[in-house]
Design an enzyme around this catalytic site. Structure first.
Site, short mmCIF file in Angstrom:
data_model
loop_
_atom_site.label_atom_id
_atom_site.label_comp_id
_atom_site.label_asym_id
_atom_site.label_seq_id
_atom_site.Cartn_x
_atom_site.Cartn_y
_atom_site.Cartn_z
N LYS A 20 0.73 -1.15 -0.01
CA LYS A 20 -0.18 -0.03 -0.01
C LYS A 20 1.00 1.31 0.05
CE LYS A 20 -3.58 2.83 0.64
NZ LYS A 20 -4.37 3.10 -0.65
N GLY B 296 -9.52 -0.87 -13.91
CA GLY B 296 -10.36 -2.05 -14.37
C GLY B 296 -10.17 -1.99 -15.88
N CYS C 127 -0.68 9.77 -7.86
CA CYS C 127 -1.68 9.65 -7.22
C CYS C 127 -2.77 10.71 -7.45
CB CYS C 127 -1.84 9.21 -5.72
SG CYS C 127 -3.19 8.91 -4.91
#
Lengths: 306, 260
Positions: A51, A222, A135
């Site tokens: 993480k 995805g 990010c």
């Protein structure tokens, strides 16, 4: 030449770090690695990314953090993590034995914080640093560095002397010119590049007449992003000499093979492992089966052929 | 915890938008009814997904009842994920990850136990009520609130002597919301599962009365197993994952965000 029936060799060399296979679990989709133990042992993978870690603990973003889209997942987690010191002292001893290749993902919002955080983590028993300059969910930071070549190079150049481990820089697909950012990171001392982080995206709740996420935008991952991520992987792999780790929507061994054909040395898998926690070892098996079927003995034979 | 294929034995509408689905492992080596698999605790949940690529994510559904190794779920159709589950016919296949989460601490639920359900929040309580009945240390009361006509109550008849019902439109039981049904001081512990406004109300009522309370929380999830940090809630001990640190939390630890 190996005999035709030899088992395919899935191993890859990522800037001096040998992975037993090219399938790496992506940061932010793999907890700290312990969470998959009920399903499989992470040592069957090429490696995994922690993480995202920051100098100081972060509690992450408030409000809704996930939103499903057609063939995709939007997230706005906001780098919730215990900070690099707690990681090194408390978590690393627990997880070090889970994988032969442990990749510590480090993020930040100030150059000084990046340098200090990388220094602390790189001095510990990790194999690679993945520098997150991409990010989209952290205000005034993260992705801001990865948007332009100059700012990306500045953070990589600053971090480089503090990083006694191979340094992989994770790129944002939201950059205006991802190849220019990639070249700037390479020139500033990156040993490898990984791409893509999530696409900055927007979902609107039309009934409430407002954005779904408190931060308004969030990162899309995805299957929806796979073709774009693969094109970017190919573009970057042709623009730099350092190895490139490709990711974005990979769900199968053949998806992984396609990224390698596009020029990737290894791949990361994220969202698909959330959808199905036991999936990643299957991707390794599928890739091996694909290679055996196609008579591919070594991934170098197909790397960058497209 | 495993990820495996299951076969739908039944998937029936029990009320408008509410279905009850029973599934059995598709693994032929699992003898139905043997109870040889990972035991499922009351209050745990499973991640359910059809074999179609869309919708992408599995959906967290709490365990409603267990019979041997067969699992039963009671769920409400709320969006494309639960609609896809509702569209499954007997004989259909789905992929299930579970059991997930901590579940209720059955051993700690003793004395006068009140189960407070709001709408589909009733789903985990039949299995819990049966476990409490078998443990024999609790006298259980159910207070169930519904928007309109109630559902799922017949599952309690054998194990819960005191069943109280409220409906917002007055179509069954007492007209009003579920807190009208009880005074927490009549109980040793309160267990609540339902929508956030109800949970917040029950938390407040119990805190004011000094009665112990536990909440079974609901959250949007991607993985259900602790990988993504997508389902965290604010607690007195920091941001915690509903999927692995919960879904059951002591009520005094849960900090509800300001109503949006």
């Amino acid at each position: 030449m190996p005999p035709a029936d030899a088992a395919p060799d899935l191993s890859v060399n990522l800037c001096g770090v040998v992975l037993k296979n090219p399938v790496i679990a992506a940061s932010g989709t793999f907890g700290m690695g312990e969470e998959v133990l009920p399903f499989y042992h992470p040592s069957v993978l090429g490696g995994f990314c922690t993480k995202g870690l920051t100098l100081r603990p972060r509690e992450g973003n408030p409000g809704i953090r996930l939103h499903e889209t057609r063939a995709g997942l939007m997230n706005s987690i906001g780098l919730q993590n215990p900070g690099v010191r707690a990681f090194v002292d408390e978590i690393l001893p627990r997880i070090r034995g889970l994988t032969p290749v442990l990749i510590a993902n480090v993020g930040g919002s100030e150059i000084d914080d990046y340098v200090e955080a990388v220094g602390i983590v790189a001095a510990a028993d990790v194999d690679l640093i993945e520098l997150n300059i991409s990010c989209p969910n952290v205000k005034c930071g993260g992705m801001a560095f990865g948007m332009e070549p100059a700012t990306a190079a500045a953070v990589v150049r600053a971090v480089r002397p503090a990083c006694g481990k191979p340094l992989m820089v994770k790129l944002s697909p939201n950059a205006h010119d991802i190849c220019a950012v990639a070249r700037a990171c390479e020139e500033a001392g990156a040993d490898a590049l990984s791409l893509v982080n999530t696409f900055n995206a927007l979902a609107i709740d039309v009934h409430a007449r407002r954005a779904v996420f408190d931060n308004v935008t969030a990162g899309l991952s995805g299957p929806a992003i796979l073709p774009i991520a693969m094109r970017m992987t190919r573009d970057v792999a042709r623009a730099v000499r350092v190895p490139v780790v490709g990711m974005g929507g990979i769900e199968t061994g053949e998806d992984a093979a396609a990224f390698i054909m596009a020029g990737a040395t290894a791949v990361q898998v994220g969202t698909a492992g959330l959808v199905r926690p036991d999936l990643l070892p299957r991707i390794v098996d599928e890739l091996a089966a694909f290679m055996a079927r196609e008579g591919i003995h070594d991934l170098a034979a197909i790397r960058g052929i497209v | 915890m495993t990820t495996e294929l299951y076969t739908v034995l039944a998937n029936d509408l029990v009320a408008p938008g509410i279905l009850r689905m029973t599934v059995r492992s598709s693994d032929p080596s699992v003898a139905p009814g043997a109870g040889t698999r990972t035991p499922v605790l009351p209050g745990q949940f499973h991640m359910l997904k059809t074999l179609a690529p869309e919708p992408l994510l599995a959906r967290p559904i709490s365990i409603h009842e267990v019979a041997g190794d067969d699992l039963r779920f009671l769920y409400e159709v709320k969006g494309p994920g639960t609609q896809a589950l509702a569209d499954l016919a007997a004989g259909g296949s789905l992929r299930i990850t579970g059991p997930c989460g901590n579940g209720f601490a059955v051993d700690e639920l003793a004395g006068r136990v009140l189960l407070v359900a709001g709408g589909i929040g009733i789903a985990p309580f039949p299995y819990l009520a049966r476990a409490l009945h078998q443990a024999g240390n609790a006298r259980v009361t159910l207070a169930a609130g519904f928007r309109s006509l109630p559902y799922g109550l017949d599952d309690f008849a054998a194990h819960v002597p005191d069943i109280r019902v409220a409906s917002e439109d007055g179509s069954a039981g007492v007209k009003g919301r579920v807190p009208v049904l009880f005074d927490p001081r009549d109980f040793d512990i309160v267990v609540a599962c339902g929508p956030v406004p109800m949970m917040r109300a029950v938390q407040g009522i119990c805190a004011a009365a000094g009665i112990r309370c536990v909440l079974s929380m609901e959250a949007r999830m991607a993985c259900g197993v602790g990988l993504c940090l997508g389902c965290t809630i604010r607690t007195t001990t920091g941001m915690r994952r509903v999927c692995v640190d919960g879904p059951v939390f002591p009520a005094e630890e849960v900090i509800f965000d300001a109503a949006r």
